[in-house]
Design a protein around this motif. Structure first.
Motif, PDB file in Angstrom:
ATOM      1  N   CYS A  40       0.806  -1.136   0.241  1.00  0.00           N
ATOM      2  CA  CYS A  40      -0.297   0.174  -0.261  1.00  0.00           C
ATOM      3  C   CYS A  40       0.967   1.616  -0.297  1.00  0.00           C
ATOM      4  CB  CYS A  40      -1.140  -0.077   1.039  1.00  0.00           C
ATOM      5  SG  CYS A  40      -1.798   1.259   1.379  1.00  0.00           S
ATOM      6  N   GLY A  41       0.403   2.464  -0.838  1.00  0.00           N
ATOM      7  CA  GLY A  41       1.644   2.845  -0.971  1.00  0.00           C
ATOM      8  C   GLY A  41       1.963   4.456   0.599  1.00  0.00           C
ATOM      9  N   ASP A  42      -0.026   4.525   0.543  1.00  0.00           N
ATOM     10  CA  ASP A  42       0.076   5.323   1.401  1.00  0.00           C
ATOM     11  C   ASP A  42       1.256   5.044   2.746  1.00  0.00           C
ATOM     12  OD1 ASP A  42      -1.636   7.222  -0.303  1.00  0.00           O
ATOM     13  OD2 ASP A  42      -2.979   6.489  -0.096  1.00  0.00           O
ATOM     14  N   VAL A  43       1.112   3.839   3.218  1.00  0.00           N
ATOM     15  CA  VAL A  43       1.235   3.387   3.885  1.00  0.00           C
ATOM     16  C   VAL A  43       2.703   2.842   3.832  1.00  0.00           C
ATOM     17  CG1 VAL A  43       1.068   1.425   5.996  1.00  0.00           C
ATOM     18  CG2 VAL A  43      -0.921   1.506   4.362  1.00  0.00           C
ATOM     19  N   ARG A  44       3.339   2.756   2.860  1.00  0.00           N
ATOM     20  CA  ARG A  44       4.806   3.299   2.720  1.00  0.00           C
ATOM     21  C   ARG A  44       5.296   4.140   2.639  1.00  0.00           C
ATOM     22  NH1 ARG A  44       5.076   1.056  -2.515  1.00  0.00           N
ATOM     23  NH2 ARG A  44       6.175  -1.282  -1.348  1.00  0.00           N
ATOM     24  N   LYS A  45       4.078   5.171   2.808  1.00  0.00           N
ATOM     25  CA  LYS A  45       5.319   7.204   2.438  1.00  0.00           C
ATOM     26  C   LYS A  45       5.153   7.317   3.595  1.00  0.00           C
ATOM     27  CE  LYS A  45       3.806  11.380   0.918  1.00  0.00           C
ATOM     28  NZ  LYS A  45       2.897  11.893   0.040  1.00  0.00           N
ATOM     29  N   LEU A  46       3.876   6.678   4.652  1.00  0.00           N
ATOM     30  CA  LEU A  46       3.936   7.148   5.992  1.00  0.00           C
ATOM     31  C   LEU A  46       4.692   7.074   7.125  1.00  0.00           C
ATOM     32  CD1 LEU A  46       2.181   7.960   8.739  1.00  0.00           C
ATOM     33  CD2 LEU A  46       0.804   5.884   8.803  1.00  0.00           C
ATOM     34  N   ILE A  47       5.273   5.615   6.892  1.00  0.00           N
ATOM     35  CA  ILE A  47       6.301   4.608   7.573  1.00  0.00           C
ATOM     36  C   ILE A  47       7.538   4.978   7.082  1.00  0.00           C
ATOM     37  CG2 ILE A  47       7.925   2.436   7.241  1.00  0.00           C
ATOM     38  CD1 ILE A  47       5.110   1.483   7.457  1.00  0.00           C
ATOM     39  N   ILE A  48       8.025   5.489   6.056  1.00  0.00           N
ATOM     40  CA  ILE A  48       9.069   6.156   5.597  1.00  0.00           C
ATOM     41  C   ILE A  48       8.949   7.614   6.134  1.00  0.00           C
ATOM     42  CG2 ILE A  48      10.896   7.240   3.111  1.00  0.00           C
ATOM     43  CD1 ILE A  48       9.736   3.932   1.814  1.00  0.00           C
ATOM     44  N   ASN A  49       8.506   8.373   5.983  1.00  0.00           N
ATOM     45  CA  ASN A  49       8.910   9.621   6.334  1.00  0.00           C
ATOM     46  C   ASN A  49       8.908   9.441   7.640  1.00  0.00           C
ATOM     47  OD1 ASN A  49       7.843  10.633   3.595  1.00  0.00           O
ATOM     48  ND2 ASN A  49       6.283  11.233   4.375  1.00  0.00           N
ATOM     49  N   SER A  50       8.415   9.031   8.522  1.00  0.00           N
ATOM     50  CA  SER A  50       8.151   8.797   9.600  1.00  0.00           C
ATOM     51  C   SER A  50       9.627   8.414  10.277  1.00  0.00           C
ATOM     52  CB  SER A  50       7.525   8.378  10.092  1.00  0.00           C
ATOM     53  OG  SER A  50       7.659   8.361  11.964  1.00  0.00           O
ATOM     54  N   LEU A  51      10.282   7.320   9.069  1.00  0.00           N
ATOM     55  CA  LEU A  51      11.569   6.700  10.379  1.00  0.00           C
ATOM     56  C   LEU A  51      12.956   7.851   8.709  1.00  0.00           C
ATOM     57  CD1 LEU A  51      10.976   3.100   8.577  1.00  0.00           C
ATOM     58  CD2 LEU A  51      11.345   4.254  11.444  1.00  0.00           C
ATOM     59  N   VAL A  52      12.578   8.462   8.681  1.00  0.00           N
ATOM     60  CA  VAL A  52      13.859   9.765   7.739  1.00  0.00           C
ATOM     61  C   VAL A  52      13.789  10.771   8.685  1.00  0.00           C
ATOM     62  CG1 VAL A  52      14.504  11.665   6.286  1.00  0.00           C
ATOM     63  CG2 VAL A  52      13.141   8.893   5.283  1.00  0.00           C
ATOM     64  N   GLN A  53      12.464  11.185  10.078  1.00  0.00           N
ATOM     65  CA  GLN A  53      12.553  12.030   9.998  1.00  0.00           C
ATOM     66  C   GLN A  53      13.350  11.744  11.064  1.00  0.00           C
ATOM     67  OE1 GLN A  53       8.492  13.047  10.910  1.00  0.00           O
ATOM     68  NE2 GLN A  53       8.111  13.989   8.792  1.00  0.00           N
ATOM     69  N   GLN A  54      13.190  10.811  12.079  1.00  0.00           N
ATOM     70  CA  GLN A  54      13.584  10.138  13.258  1.00  0.00           C
ATOM     71  C   GLN A  54      15.483  10.262  12.671  1.00  0.00           C
ATOM     72  OE1 GLN A  54      12.551  10.611  16.053  1.00  0.00           O
ATOM     73  NE2 GLN A  54      11.276  11.569  14.676  1.00  0.00           N
ATOM     74  N   ALA A  55      15.834   9.450  11.054  1.00  0.00           N
ATOM     75  CA  ALA A  55      17.459   9.843  11.152  1.00  0.00           C
ATOM     76  C   ALA A  55      17.425   7.561  11.484  1.00  0.00           C
ATOM     77  CB  ALA A  55      18.016   9.795  11.756  1.00  0.00           C
ATOM     78  N   CYS A  56      16.591   7.194  11.504  1.00  0.00           N
ATOM     79  CA  CYS A  56      16.671   5.693  11.400  1.00  0.00           C
ATOM     80  C   CYS A  56      16.673   4.851   9.873  1.00  0.00           C
ATOM     81  CB  CYS A  56      15.154   5.039  11.504  1.00  0.00           C
ATOM     82  SG  CYS A  56      14.551   5.756  13.301  1.00  0.00           S
ATOM     83  N   SER A  57      17.308   3.643   9.842  1.00  0.00           N
ATOM     84  CA  SER A  57      17.470   3.110   9.161  1.00  0.00           C
ATOM     85  C   SER A  57      16.509   1.917   8.774  1.00  0.00           C
ATOM     86  CB  SER A  57      18.811   2.016   9.242  1.00  0.00           C
ATOM     87  OG  SER A  57      20.080   2.746   9.801  1.00  0.00           O
ATOM     88  N   PHE A  58      16.534   1.610   7.227  1.00  0.00           N
ATOM     89  CA  PHE A  58      15.199   1.143   6.813  1.00  0.00           C
ATOM     90  C   PHE A  58      15.322   0.103   5.154  1.00  0.00           C
ATOM     91  CE2 PHE A  58      13.864   5.098   5.149  1.00  0.00           C
ATOM     92  CZ  PHE A  58      13.630   5.287   4.398  1.00  0.00           C
ATOM     93  N   ILE A  59      15.172  -1.550   4.931  1.00  0.00           N
ATOM     94  CA  ILE A  59      14.658  -0.955   3.673  1.00  0.00           C
ATOM     95  C   ILE A  59      13.647  -1.470   3.406  1.00  0.00           C
ATOM     96  CG2 ILE A  59      15.765  -3.432   2.182  1.00  0.00           C
ATOM     97  CD1 ILE A  59      17.864  -3.693   3.933  1.00  0.00           C
ATOM     98  N   ASP A  60      12.809  -0.958   2.139  1.00  0.00           N
ATOM     99  CA  ASP A  60      12.092  -1.156   1.706  1.00  0.00           C
ATOM    100  C   ASP A  60      11.982  -2.539   0.502  1.00  0.00           C
ATOM    101  OD1 ASP A  60       8.653   0.280   1.375  1.00  0.00           O
ATOM    102  OD2 ASP A  60       9.598  -0.025   0.110  1.00  0.00           O
TER     103      ASP A  60
END
Length: 400
Positions: free
Chosen positions: A279-299
């Protein structure tokens, strides 16, 4: 685990009963307090080490005659190293806290039937020279009980795969990590399968869906029909998988709800977040939040469409990593809208091999970022195409 493992195996228990300070740690059996003669003629204590072979919690016959020594070069009382015991000098970390200096090699004609015979032989050959100086003082049979850090392992049984391959020290780089997997569909469940076999401290699973029959055809392993009783609803995905992998390890933590704006902050403060949602909206929500907190992620993402032959499919897998200081590529590489109409993956087509490939690429990237796998490129985005059988890395790279 060390004490209970020793008590369940006659060969290890026999070593302990005879007074040797035996320990099982990180897939190795160690005999401590081995008095030996040093190159300078002094007496010191060392340890004999061997990888251990287990089937469950039962020892198997040693796969080879090689052992290792922690300490200086064992020597004879009269001078000179034990040439019939020492194979070569080497400095090698077999596992966390197990750094050896010498490889030992002494093979009886019939080999070693068990670890009692193997460990005792090496200990006695080394200890004999010290006992020749004073048998009452320098006996390796100290009857000392040795504790073990293995009791803190996340696994229900010893990781002999790593010790057998000699990569325990490398695997230790993953220990203590706290991992998140958001979405337990085909790719997320394969990700869990791979990550669960590493010594990470915690694996948090987030998914609010149930595990239905069609999910079994994209999940790793085989699922029995009794998973879906006729008088009860299908199990929650997180509960199904946490119970399955709970037979192997601790620290698989289920969260039976989806990520929303109200709880996305729960994904902060982890070492790595794997995003496996379509779901693009959920992905966008998660990534934006992780970027703001300077977290590491793999999509991760997949695209499947029909080829010119409508009975054939074209598949593409994408893996995009975001790490502190390296997020500018995300909006170019990660689709933030819902899947296209011709994307058959959105219709739940059964393509478990693509799910597995997507998960593998993500795990490779995670292990590179963790320093477990060498990384000569440092790519933060890559795609795999089934039709071209090619993995392509984009220009975004992380500083080494």
């Amino acid at each position: 685990m060390s004490a209970s493992l020793i008590s369940r195996n006659a060969d290890l228990q026999r070593l302990r009963d005879e007074g040797f300070a035996v320990e099982v740690r990180s897939g190795h059996v160690i005999v401590h307090d081995v008095w030996y003669v040093t190159p300078s003629g002094l007496i010191d204590k060392g340890s004999v080490v061997s990888p251990i072979q287990l089937n469950g919690d039962r020892t198997q016959p040693p796969s080879d005659h090689i052992a290792y020594f922690i300490g200086q070069a064992p020597c004879r009382k009269a001078g000179g190293t034990l040439s019939g015991v020492i194979n070569q000098a080497l400095e090698q970390t077999l596992a966390d806290g197990i750094h050896v200096s010498f490889m030992l090699s002494n093979k009886p004609a019939t080999g070693y039937p068990d670890f009692h015979a193997k460990m005792k032989r090496y200990v006695e050959m080394i200890n004999a020279e010290a006992r020749a100086v004073d048998p009452s003082r320098f006996d390796a049979r100290t009857f000392r009980q040795v504790g073990s850090a293995e009791d803190e392992s996340v696994f229900m049984y010893v990781d002999t795969a790593s010790s057998r391959a000699g990569i325990t020290a490398s695997v230790a780089r993953l220990r203590q990590q706290r991992i998140v997997i958001v979405g337990l569909g085909g790719t997320g469940s394969h990700l869990l399968d791979y990550v669960a076999k590493t010594p990470v401290a915690e694996i948090h699973l987030f998914d609010g869906d149930r595990f239905h029959q069609h999910n079994a055809f994209r999940a790793p392993g085989a699922t029995g029909l009794d998973t879906w009783p006729t008088d009860a609803p299908a199990p929650m995905k997180v509960d199904f998988f946490s119970q399955r992998y709970g037979t192997m390890r601790r620290g698989v933590i289920a969260h039976d709800y989806n990520i929303t704006a109200a709880n996305v902050d729960e994904l902060h403060d982890f070492d790595m977040v794997f995003i496996c949602v379509d779901c693009g909206d959920v992905r966008k929500l998660i990534i934006n939040s992780l970027v703001q907190q300077a977290c590491s992620f793999i999509d991760v993402g997949m695209h499947v469409k029909r080829a010119h032959d409508p009975q054939q499919l074209l598949g593409t897998c994408r893996v995009t990593a975001g790490i502190p200081g390296h997020y500018s590529h995300i909006t170019r590489r990660v689709p933030m809208a819902d899947v296209e109409n011709d994307n058959l993956y959105g219709e739940n087509i059964q393509i478990c091999e693509l799910n597995a490939m997507n998960a593998l690429l993500a795990v490779f990237k995670w292990k590179k970022l963790s320093g477990f796998l060498a990384d000569e490129v440092g790519e933060l985005n890559s795609t795999f195409s089934t039709s071209f059988n090619k993995i392509t890395s984009s220009e975004e790279v992380a500083a080494k």
